[in-house]
Enzyme design. Sequence first.
Site, mmCIF file in Angstrom:
data_model
loop_
_atom_site.group_PDB
_atom_site.id
_atom_site.type_symbol
_atom_site.label_atom_id
_atom_site.label_comp_id
_atom_site.label_asym_id
_atom_site.label_seq_id
_atom_site.Cartn_x
_atom_site.Cartn_y
_atom_site.Cartn_z
ATOM 1 N N ASN A 107 0.938 -1.162 0.208
ATOM 2 C CA ASN A 107 0.032 -0.068 0.037
ATOM 3 C C ASN A 107 0.849 1.163 0.030
ATOM 4 O O ASN A 107 2.066 1.279 0.710
ATOM 5 C CB ASN A 107 -1.051 -0.032 1.365
ATOM 6 C CG ASN A 107 -1.675 1.318 1.387
ATOM 7 O OD1 ASN A 107 -2.328 1.656 0.373
ATOM 8 N ND2 ASN A 107 -1.759 2.076 2.433
ATOM 9 N N HIS A 109 0.802 5.100 1.476
ATOM 10 C CA HIS A 109 0.082 5.874 2.496
ATOM 11 C C HIS A 109 1.014 7.385 2.307
ATOM 12 O O HIS A 109 2.085 7.608 2.239
ATOM 13 C CB HIS A 109 0.223 5.405 3.713
ATOM 14 C CG HIS A 109 -0.540 6.167 4.628
ATOM 15 N ND1 HIS A 109 -1.907 6.192 4.716
ATOM 16 C CD2 HIS A 109 -0.088 7.052 5.523
ATOM 17 C CE1 HIS A 109 -2.356 7.024 5.850
ATOM 18 N NE2 HIS A 109 -1.227 7.650 6.238
HETATM 19 C C1 GAR Z 1 -3.005 9.040 -2.664
HETATM 20 O O1 GAR Z 1 -2.251 10.201 -2.220
HETATM 21 C C2 GAR Z 1 -2.741 7.946 -1.931
HETATM 22 O O2 GAR Z 1 -1.331 8.021 -1.260
HETATM 23 C C3 GAR Z 1 -3.781 8.265 -0.787
HETATM 24 O O3 GAR Z 1 -5.015 8.624 -1.656
HETATM 25 C C4 GAR Z 1 -4.389 9.246 -2.862
HETATM 26 C C5 GAR Z 1 -4.985 8.333 -4.020
HETATM 27 O O4 GAR Z 1 -4.518 8.928 -5.046
HETATM 28 N N1 GAR Z 1 -4.136 6.905 -0.412
HETATM 29 C C6 GAR Z 1 -4.708 6.481 0.822
HETATM 30 O O5 GAR Z 1 -4.805 7.455 1.656
HETATM 31 C C7 GAR Z 1 -5.066 5.178 1.304
HETATM 32 N N2 GAR Z 1 -5.105 4.992 2.668
HETATM 33 P P1 GAR Z 1 -4.595 8.229 -6.501
HETATM 34 O O6 GAR Z 1 -5.908 7.233 -6.662
HETATM 35 O O7 GAR Z 1 -4.164 9.101 -7.880
HETATM 36 O O8 GAR Z 1 -3.203 7.220 -6.692
#
Ligand code: GAR
Length: 208
Positions: A107, A109
């Site tokens: 994952n 984060h």
């Molecule tokens: C990203 O910043 C990722 O790190 C975060 O959401 C965004 C998704 O962007 N993920 C989380 O917070 C998971 N707990 P993306 O769909 O453009 O990759």
Amino acid sequence: MIRIGALVSGGGTNLQAILDAIDKGEIDGQVTAVVSSKEGAYALERAASRGIETAVMRKKDYDSPADYDKALADYFEARNIDLIVYAGFMLILGKDFTDRFENRMINIHPALIPSFCGKGYYGLHVHEAALKKGVKVTGATVHFVTAECDAGPIILQKAVEVKDGDTPETLQRRVMEQAEWVIYPEAVKLFAQNRLEVKDGIVRIKEK
Ligand code: GAR
């Protein structure tokens, strides 16, 4: 060459970073299945435009969280997936999923774990919390997924400066550009090279 499955919920820029690294020949792997927890996620379009198989699996369509976890695990297992990347996936899956892919799920984060992580810390909320606390440095973390949210063994981290006047949106963008899109493809590359060793909850990166 490893077979990669992705779990997505939104825009999919992290999925795109992985696809770009594959195109550049940096990762010895292929994304072969993308599952979204939501209809209309742009990540699905990114995948479909490359001919990657996609599916939408919504939690509310299942009788219980365990049924949902099982359906997702069955889906990836049926496709012989070696590595599952959570790429902006906003649900927490339980042991009915995580036990079946131990040390084969990672994952990204958007903070330096153990800061600003766990239940409720996802997407923009993470950056809102960082700004509220007034931290001067934040960043991103790639970790193995376990049944405990954001608590699995840490693979890579990268720090990013918080600037005066940042909003959650500007900070999110800087964390993505400077950290997430750099360390996520790197972690997938290391996995594909079989260089990640987990012992007692700690990841060691093996020399080539
Ligand atoms: C990203 O910043 C990722 O790190 C975060 O959401 C965004 C998704 O962007 N993920 C989380 O917070 C998971 N707990 P993306 O769909 O453009 O990759």
